[in-house]
Motif scaffolding. Sequence first.
Motif, PDB file in Angstrom:
ATOM      1  N   CYS A  10      28.174 -66.524 -10.618  1.00 39.15           N
ATOM      2  CA  CYS A  10      29.356 -67.316 -10.261  1.00 39.15           C
ATOM      3  C   CYS A  10      29.400 -68.677 -10.947  1.00 39.15           C
ATOM      4  N   ASN A  12      27.844 -71.355 -10.301  1.00 39.60           N
ATOM      5  CA  ASN A  12      27.643 -72.500  -9.420  1.00 39.60           C
ATOM      6  C   ASN A  12      26.169 -72.900  -9.436  1.00 39.60           C
ATOM      7  N   CYS A  20      21.368 -66.083  -5.563  1.00 40.87           N
ATOM      8  CA  CYS A  20      22.378 -67.119  -5.348  1.00 40.87           C
ATOM      9  C   CYS A  20      22.830 -67.130  -3.894  1.00 40.87           C
ATOM     10  N   LYS A  22      25.461 -68.355  -2.741  1.00 35.40           N
ATOM     11  CA  LYS A  22      26.920 -68.307  -2.643  1.00 35.40           C
ATOM     12  C   LYS A  22      27.475 -66.911  -2.915  1.00 35.40           C
ATOM     13  N   CYS A  23      26.990 -66.247  -3.972  1.00 33.48           N
ATOM     14  CA  CYS A  23      27.554 -64.935  -4.319  1.00 33.48           C
ATOM     15  C   CYS A  23      26.559 -63.798  -4.189  1.00 33.48           C
ATOM     16  N   TYR A  25      24.139 -63.009  -6.249  1.00 31.77           N
ATOM     17  CA  TYR A  25      23.675 -62.481  -7.532  1.00 31.77           C
ATOM     18  C   TYR A  25      22.208 -62.830  -7.741  1.00 31.77           C
ATOM     19  N   VAL A  52      32.843 -59.259 -15.127  1.00 33.60           N
ATOM     20  CA  VAL A  52      33.805 -59.314 -14.020  1.00 33.60           C
ATOM     21  C   VAL A  52      34.894 -58.254 -14.169  1.00 33.60           C
ATOM     22  N   ILE A  62      32.289 -63.804 -16.785  1.00 30.63           N
ATOM     23  CA  ILE A  62      32.322 -65.196 -16.378  1.00 30.63           C
ATOM     24  C   ILE A  62      31.266 -65.904 -17.223  1.00 30.63           C
ATOM     25  N   LYS A  71      33.269 -73.790 -15.989  1.00 28.95           N
ATOM     26  CA  LYS A  71      33.385 -72.331 -16.007  1.00 28.95           C
ATOM     27  C   LYS A  71      34.486 -71.909 -16.961  1.00 28.95           C
ATOM     28  N   GLN A 146      40.887 -70.776 -10.901  1.00 29.35           N
ATOM     29  CA  GLN A 146      40.447 -70.879  -9.516  1.00 29.35           C
ATOM     30  C   GLN A 146      41.634 -70.484  -8.637  1.00 29.35           C
TER      31      GLN A 146
END
Length: 568
Positions: A10, A12, A20, A22-23, A25, A52, A62, A71, A146
């Motif tokens: 992602c 981030n 990660c 957040k996602c 991964y 993606v 990404i 990004k 986004q």
Amino acid sequence: MSKYDFCLGCMNKLGGEKECPKCGYRADTPQKLPALAPGTLLAERYVVGRVVAESGEGFTYIAMDMDTRSKVTIREFLPRSLCTRKRGSDAVVVSDSARAAYRNFLEDFNDIGQAVCRLSSRSAIVPVLDIFRCNSTEYIVYKHVQGTRLTELVRRAKRLSWKEAEPIFMPLISSLISAHSMGLVHFGISPENIYMTTDGTLALGGYGVPAARMAETELDAELYDGYTPLEQYSLDGEKGKWSDIYAISAVLLFALTGKQPPDAVSRTHEPKLPIPAQIAETIPSHVITALAGGLQVYAENRTQSMEELYAQLFSGSGRPAHSERAHAEERERREYAEARREPRPRPAPRQKSAIDRVKDAINDDSAWYKNLSQFQYWLLTTCLGIIVLGIIAVIVFINVRPLLNKDGQKPPTIIDSGLVSSAEVALEADMYVVPDLRGLPWNEAKNSPDYMMFDLIEVGESYSDDYDVGEIMKQSIAPNEEVQMGTPIAITVSLGSEMCVIPNIVGKTIAEADEALTAEGLVLGNQTEQYSDSVPQGCIISITGASVGSRMKRGSMVDVVVSLGSEA
């Protein structure tokens, strides 16, 4: 562990974690050929992350722009029908028989990128930031959007009102007018390629090689059922700007009704597009008429220019479409003129009431009825009484008539042959029996006209030993219950069994083992190397901590021992 301080899934901040937060991964996720390995550096600037999207023309990743620390999204031209990539090398390998076709499509890919780059000033087109060649192929770098896909936006909102749709679709269609003026046709407009950005505007991405959006070409076709026009399903179909007109009209109809239109092929047998009466009443008639023209199945009957569609949608007339700036300036002039206009109130003459007029008539000695005989008075009053009774009967009939209607609902509005009709074609029934949807493929059920009277909503996915991947495993309303049209039914879709069987990968190459494990829902994990006299170099000797045929949770990593060949 990734050598970068950001997640390759992602982009981030990672914070030193292997997975990660957040996602989800994992930094040790293996490369899936022929895509680039996560962490690959392109043009000494862009760090490639996870895939993606994949289409007939290649992969979309990404990525991180190391110069700007922002990004981005990178599209790589790598049509799997013409070329591939070998493990350990980033270069694209093209088969000898496909070299000419590969070169031609590569030039098309570049031309599309250059054209979109010239359109980057348009607010509704995802801008191109960079184009470069390496690894025997080409890459286009897009700004990372986004936002939320239009598909998800409409699913959450159920549907958009025209008041909500008009201001966001106007800039989008205006941008398509600019693209068409340059000869740039999208051929893949769908809710999946349109995003609602964080600033409340729509952005269209997904421009690609036209051949990848057509059936029967050397590239694998990427067609969007419900949005791709009929001519793109055949190599012989006459394709052009009108193809985008069908697609954007279908997208707008989806946004206004919350229902995906049937695919164009099935519409050759049933071209009508019914809109439920309660929804049609909320859509201006000129909008329905415009969509009828844009959604004609056969290209020769369809609205031919995006300017004409724009004019029909946003002005309700055939006047030429203005640019967004012209519309804004015209609106500002009107508002300024209204603000500057001096009020000049004038007292309106007092209107006499009905009672005053009757009084004047009574006091008027010259009134005609004062000279009538007694018989004439009787005849006059009898006629007036009959008239009054007739009026009362009409009023009662108008109010009672809906109760005589068996269904009690208005018929649907039908989009048919470019005309809008509210004829009694097929009245929508009050109640419908809920079918047993369990076991049906979700992708088929959600688009099937057999279930369009229900509002099927996917609320989640879950593992199941009883249902295959993609099949409906739960529905919120039990079968055989009667519900009103449009009643929401929450659907849970099966992810298949949570447990996977380890396939026999002993003796296979790493690439073969990776492919076999992926097909079963597993991931190739750590690879320990050791010498072997019986297993060729680069092939799997054994599985660590498990064995062929044993069961593991879906998504688990399978560690292996890889042969270094004979030590001698």
